[in-house]
Design an enzyme around this catalytic site. Structure first.
Site, PDB file in Angstrom:
ATOM      1  CB  CYS A  44      -2.801   1.562   6.388  1.00 51.50           C
ATOM      2  SG  CYS A  44      -1.783   2.606   4.960  1.00 51.50           S
TER       3      CYS A  44
ATOM      4  NE  ARG B  48      -4.267  -2.540   3.757  1.00 52.63           N
ATOM      5  CZ  ARG B  48      -4.480  -1.355   3.512  1.00 52.63           C
ATOM      6  NH1 ARG B  48      -3.889  -0.157   3.368  1.00 52.63           N
ATOM      7  NH2 ARG B  48      -5.745  -0.858   2.932  1.00 52.63           N
TER       8      ARG B  48
ATOM      9  CG  HIS C 260      -7.149   5.888   8.058  1.00 51.47           C
ATOM     10  ND1 HIS C 260      -6.180   6.913   7.610  1.00 51.47           N
ATOM     11  CD2 HIS C 260      -8.312   6.631   8.342  1.00 51.47           C
ATOM     12  CE1 HIS C 260      -6.836   8.069   7.716  1.00 51.47           C
ATOM     13  NE2 HIS C 260      -7.889   7.910   8.254  1.00 51.47           N
TER      14      HIS C 260
ATOM     15  CB  CYS D 246      -1.027   0.095   1.235  1.00 50.92           C
ATOM     16  SG  CYS D 246      -0.043   0.250   2.752  1.00 50.92           S
TER      17      CYS D 246
ATOM     18  CG  ASP E 115      -7.291  -4.298   2.862  1.00 49.98           C
ATOM     19  OD1 ASP E 115      -7.047  -3.828   4.048  1.00 49.98           O
ATOM     20  OD2 ASP E 115      -7.073  -3.473   2.135  1.00 49.98           O
TER      21      ASP E 115
ATOM     22  CG  HIS F 101      -3.617  10.984  11.794  1.00 54.44           C
ATOM     23  ND1 HIS F 101      -4.905  10.294  11.657  1.00 54.44           N
ATOM     24  CD2 HIS F 101      -2.946  10.934  10.742  1.00 54.44           C
ATOM     25  CE1 HIS F 101      -4.952   9.778  10.529  1.00 54.44           C
ATOM     26  NE2 HIS F 101      -3.632  10.099   9.823  1.00 54.44           N
TER      27      HIS F 101
END
Length: 149
Positions: A119, A117, A104, A64, A108, A101
């Site tokens: 990310c 996952r 996310h 990704c 998947d 932050h």
């Protein structure tokens, strides 16, 4: 857990990209993060608070463009919030004590490892190598590095 806090001096000293990501809910460009291809054993901590977030044994190559993990070290250090920005409905991941932050979480990920996952932006993390974990106060997390996550 109380030793992890959001220190305003640390926040002000962040590099511009880390500030943008952690404080303004930004995202680093895909494929550019310093930890994307890191394969060393160790622990990823919040760059603001130092709270432990992910271990190297939970990291995998998702393709990704950001470091991906199958699970956090502990649910105590992660908050998952609904994010409806950019016309999408996603689940934002923030650190509990640093309120940074991080990225996310998506459903998947590898099914055999739980299907998630995480990310995560490299700019939100600091990596603590296995050899330094005891000296930096993270020795309790060493056994997690050898677990199949």
């Amino acid at each position: 857990m109380s030793r992890y806090t959001r220190d305003p001096d640390v926040v002000q000293a962040l590099e511009p990209e880390s500030y943008y990501v952690t404080q303004e809910s930004g995202t680093e460009r895909p494929g550019t993060g310093k930890y994307l291809n890191n394969k060393a054993p160790g622990l990823y901590v919040d760059i603001v608070s130092g709270e432990p977030l992910f271990v190297s044994s939970a990291k995998y190559e998702s393709g990704c463009g950001w470091p991906s993990f199958t699970r956090p070290v502990s649910e105590d250090f992660i908050q998952e919030l609904v994010d409806t920005s950019h016309g999408m409905r996603r689940t934002e991941v923030r650190s509990t004590h640093g309120d940074s932050h991080l990225g996310h979480v998506f459903d998947d990920g590898p099914r055999e490892r739980g299907g998630l996952r995480y990310c995560i932006n490299s700019a939100a993390l600091r990596f603590v190598h296995r050899d330094d974990m005891v000296d930096e106060g993270y020795g309790d997390y060493l056994p997690l590095l050898d677990e199949e996550q």
